[in-house]
Design a protein around this motif. Structure first.
Motif, PDB file in Angstrom:
ATOM      1  N   ALA A 159       0.850  -1.234   0.014  1.00  0.00           N
ATOM      2  CA  ALA A 159      -0.012   0.017   0.077  1.00  0.00           C
ATOM      3  C   ALA A 159       0.908   1.556  -0.064  1.00  0.00           C
ATOM      4  CB  ALA A 159      -0.843  -0.026   1.132  1.00  0.00           C
ATOM      5  N   ALA A 160       1.739   1.122   1.006  1.00  0.00           N
ATOM      6  CA  ALA A 160       2.791   2.403   0.759  1.00  0.00           C
ATOM      7  C   ALA A 160       3.707   2.675  -0.500  1.00  0.00           C
ATOM      8  CB  ALA A 160       3.881   2.364   2.104  1.00  0.00           C
ATOM      9  N   SER A 161       3.941   1.565  -1.031  1.00  0.00           N
ATOM     10  CA  SER A 161       4.640   1.466  -2.550  1.00  0.00           C
ATOM     11  C   SER A 161       3.694   2.272  -3.441  1.00  0.00           C
ATOM     12  CB  SER A 161       4.979   0.054  -2.847  1.00  0.00           C
ATOM     13  OG  SER A 161       5.782  -0.587  -2.086  1.00  0.00           O
ATOM     14  N   PRO A 189       2.968  -1.528   9.442  1.00  0.00           N
ATOM     15  CA  PRO A 189       3.398  -1.916   7.998  1.00  0.00           C
ATOM     16  C   PRO A 189       4.967  -2.016   7.876  1.00  0.00           C
ATOM     17  CG  PRO A 189       3.086   0.607   8.472  1.00  0.00           C
ATOM     18  CD  PRO A 189       2.623  -0.192   9.593  1.00  0.00           C
ATOM     19  N   VAL A 190       5.281  -2.931   7.047  1.00  0.00           N
ATOM     20  CA  VAL A 190       6.698  -2.972   6.521  1.00  0.00           C
ATOM     21  C   VAL A 190       6.802  -1.657   5.725  1.00  0.00           C
ATOM     22  CG1 VAL A 190       8.530  -4.263   5.452  1.00  0.00           C
ATOM     23  CG2 VAL A 190       6.573  -5.377   6.725  1.00  0.00           C
ATOM     24  N   ILE A 191       7.587  -0.766   6.098  1.00  0.00           N
ATOM     25  CA  ILE A 191       7.879   0.272   5.026  1.00  0.00           C
ATOM     26  C   ILE A 191       9.191   0.267   4.661  1.00  0.00           C
ATOM     27  CG2 ILE A 191       8.171   3.037   5.208  1.00  0.00           C
ATOM     28  CD1 ILE A 191       5.340   2.310   5.451  1.00  0.00           C
ATOM     29  N   SER A 192      10.152   0.053   5.269  1.00  0.00           N
ATOM     30  CA  SER A 192      11.543   0.273   4.896  1.00  0.00           C
ATOM     31  C   SER A 192      12.119  -1.055   4.528  1.00  0.00           C
ATOM     32  CB  SER A 192      12.436   1.009   6.051  1.00  0.00           C
ATOM     33  OG  SER A 192      13.837   0.880   5.581  1.00  0.00           O
ATOM     34  N   ASN A 221      10.031   2.534   1.401  1.00  0.00           N
ATOM     35  CA  ASN A 221       9.051   3.744   0.851  1.00  0.00           C
ATOM     36  C   ASN A 221       9.167   5.084   1.603  1.00  0.00           C
ATOM     37  OD1 ASN A 221       7.254   2.351  -0.880  1.00  0.00           O
ATOM     38  ND2 ASN A 221       7.226   0.889   0.964  1.00  0.00           N
ATOM     39  N   GLU A 222       9.991   5.018   2.633  1.00  0.00           N
ATOM     40  CA  GLU A 222      10.402   6.400   3.424  1.00  0.00           C
ATOM     41  C   GLU A 222      11.321   7.312   2.454  1.00  0.00           C
ATOM     42  OE1 GLU A 222      13.695   3.849   5.005  1.00  0.00           O
ATOM     43  OE2 GLU A 222      11.819   3.585   4.254  1.00  0.00           O
ATOM     44  N   PHE A 223      11.889   6.833   1.398  1.00  0.00           N
ATOM     45  CA  PHE A 223      12.823   7.644   0.808  1.00  0.00           C
ATOM     46  C   PHE A 223      12.133   8.035  -0.459  1.00  0.00           C
ATOM     47  CE2 PHE A 223      16.037   4.554   2.654  1.00  0.00           C
ATOM     48  CZ  PHE A 223      16.529   5.543   3.560  1.00  0.00           C
ATOM     49  N   ASN A 224      10.872   7.617  -0.814  1.00  0.00           N
ATOM     50  CA  ASN A 224      10.057   7.898  -2.015  1.00  0.00           C
ATOM     51  C   ASN A 224       9.012   8.512  -1.589  1.00  0.00           C
ATOM     52  OD1 ASN A 224      11.700   6.054  -3.655  1.00  0.00           O
ATOM     53  ND2 ASN A 224      10.422   4.291  -2.865  1.00  0.00           N
ATOM     54  N   ILE A 225       8.729   9.309  -0.643  1.00  0.00           N
ATOM     55  CA  ILE A 225       7.704  10.248  -0.345  1.00  0.00           C
ATOM     56  C   ILE A 225       7.940  11.648  -0.840  1.00  0.00           C
ATOM     57  CG2 ILE A 225       6.412  11.465   1.758  1.00  0.00           C
ATOM     58  CD1 ILE A 225       7.243   8.967   3.431  1.00  0.00           C
ATOM     59  N   ALA A 250       9.290   6.211  10.537  1.00  0.00           N
ATOM     60  CA  ALA A 250      10.081   6.630   9.449  1.00  0.00           C
ATOM     61  C   ALA A 250       8.898   7.344   8.466  1.00  0.00           C
ATOM     62  CB  ALA A 250      10.674   5.431   8.906  1.00  0.00           C
ATOM     63  N   TYR A 251       7.862   6.406   8.224  1.00  0.00           N
ATOM     64  CA  TYR A 251       7.135   7.184   7.186  1.00  0.00           C
ATOM     65  C   TYR A 251       6.107   8.389   7.522  1.00  0.00           C
ATOM     66  CZ  TYR A 251       3.764   6.325   3.181  1.00  0.00           C
ATOM     67  OH  TYR A 251       2.954   6.499   2.105  1.00  0.00           O
ATOM     68  N   TYR A 252       5.686   8.179   8.899  1.00  0.00           N
ATOM     69  CA  TYR A 252       5.084   9.223   9.633  1.00  0.00           C
ATOM     70  C   TYR A 252       5.825  10.416   9.886  1.00  0.00           C
ATOM     71  CZ  TYR A 252       2.462  11.920  13.324  1.00  0.00           C
ATOM     72  OH  TYR A 252       2.006  13.059  14.009  1.00  0.00           O
ATOM     73  N   ASN A 253       6.921  10.448  10.026  1.00  0.00           N
ATOM     74  CA  ASN A 253       7.803  11.580  10.375  1.00  0.00           C
ATOM     75  C   ASN A 253       8.330  12.419   9.024  1.00  0.00           C
ATOM     76  OD1 ASN A 253       7.905  11.050  13.110  1.00  0.00           O
ATOM     77  ND2 ASN A 253       9.867  10.157  13.042  1.00  0.00           N
ATOM     78  N   THR A 254       8.498  11.699   7.916  1.00  0.00           N
ATOM     79  CA  THR A 254       8.521  12.186   6.436  1.00  0.00           C
ATOM     80  C   THR A 254       7.292  12.816   6.131  1.00  0.00           C
ATOM     81  OG1 THR A 254      10.205  10.731   5.886  1.00  0.00           O
ATOM     82  CG2 THR A 254       9.548  12.073   4.242  1.00  0.00           C
ATOM     83  N   LEU A 255       6.108  12.252   6.277  1.00  0.00           N
ATOM     84  CA  LEU A 255       4.957  13.082   5.903  1.00  0.00           C
ATOM     85  C   LEU A 255       4.673  14.107   6.822  1.00  0.00           C
ATOM     86  CD1 LEU A 255       2.251   9.956   5.779  1.00  0.00           C
ATOM     87  CD2 LEU A 255       3.377  11.236   3.681  1.00  0.00           C
TER      88      LEU A 255
END
Length: 303
Positions: A159-161, A189-192, A221-225, A250-255
């Motif tokens: 989903a994050a991808s 989620p697996v994000i990284s 995915n944290e690098f693709n936001i 990692a995902y939330y902080n970048t958002l």
């Protein structure tokens, strides 16, 4: 092509308050000739797990009173199996109570036996799922600007991808339909795919056991936001020993840094794989998700 159109017409005519199954493709891309070895097993815990998925499908749950919102659900299972009941069908039925049309995505599981490139198969299926839903939104009573994606564990990685790599067109897209979800819901989620954060089984199954650094970064995915990544609601437990909560952070902080609307529900306990209901905590996340979706105008406030 005529047979494919007939399938759609019969499908639309038969949709009721229940589930219907729709094949994703007439001809499955990125596939090799191979026997269909798909197997479904229900364990003592009551969870049905599907393995060896090579023929992808959308299982559609239509509410009695649709409000125009749709969610595509990606069950988890380490890119090895799909935990299709408690991270799929059960969630779809609950979303139906909110008036949401739900689509459980039975995506292909990475396999060199059935795929030319196993690393892109699941994302191809996610692209195709949102393409189908968006292109047929009118028939399904869906607002094409209110289509979200939800994923659990490795399904969260998928989903994050899609939420970060939606510009990559891995399937035919003659109508130039947008693959971008309007929102995402990422559950433990697996994000990284970085060594310090990843769930190694998910990484190995999707991109192999010896990926290059550039490949690891592409699938992290944290690098693709970017600023057009859709809003997200995330759920994770601090004591998750399978997928580190560092993935959600990692995902939330970048958002947050990019000022993209985001919410993170953190449990002190609960571990991994609890689905909709964390039995170790008094307050469960589905109610908070509903409130967030209302706040973001993806659900009416009258629910």
């Amino acid at each position: 092509m005529k047979n494919w159109i007939c399938i759609f017409l019969l499908f639309f005519a038969s949709m009721t308050y229940a589930q219907d199954t729709l094949p994703l493709y007439e001809v499955i891309p990125n596939s090799k000739p191979a026997d269909n070895l798909e197997k479904s097993e229900t364990a003592a815990d009551g969870i049905t797990r599907v393995s060896e998925v090579s023929v992808p499908q959308l299982i559609v749950f239509r509410p009695a009173n649709p409000n125009g919102t749709a969610v595509i659900i990606c069950p988890g299972g380490g890119y090895r199996i799909l935990a299709i009941t408690h991270e799929g069908y059960d969630v779809a039925r609950e979303l139906n109570k909110w008036g949401v049309t739900a689509f459980v995505l039975k995506y292909r599981l990475p396999s060199d036996r059935t795929m030319l490139d196993r690393s892109i198969g699941p994302l191809q299926d996610a692209e195709r799922a949102i393409q189908l839903v968006r292109e047929h939104a009118r028939e399904w009573g869906i607002n094409p600007k209110k289509i979200g994606i939800m994923g659990f564990s490795a399904g969260g990685h998928l989903a994050a991808s899609l939420s970060t790599r939606y510009r990559e067109s891995l399937i035919e897209n003659p109508k130039k339909t947008s693959f971008r979800p309007d929102f995402s819901v990422l559950v433990y989620p697996v994000i990284s795919f970085t060594d310090s954060l990843t769930h190694m089984g998910s990484r190995n199954n999707l991109i192999g056991s010896n990926p290059s650094e550039s490949r690891i970064k592409k699938y992290s995915n944290e690098f693709n936001i970017d600023k057009k990544t859709p809003p997200a609601f995330l759920i994770h437990a601090k004591d998750d020993k399978t997928v580190s909560i560092g993935n959600a952070y990692a995902y939330y902080n970048t958002l947050q840094q990019l000022k993209i609307p985001a919410a993170l529900k953190v449990y002190e306990t609960g571990g991994h794989g609890f689905g909709m209901y964390n039995k170790k905590e008094a307050h469960n996340w589905m109610g908070e998700l509903k409130a967030w979706m209302q706040q973001q105008k993806f659900l009416p406030n009258t629910l």
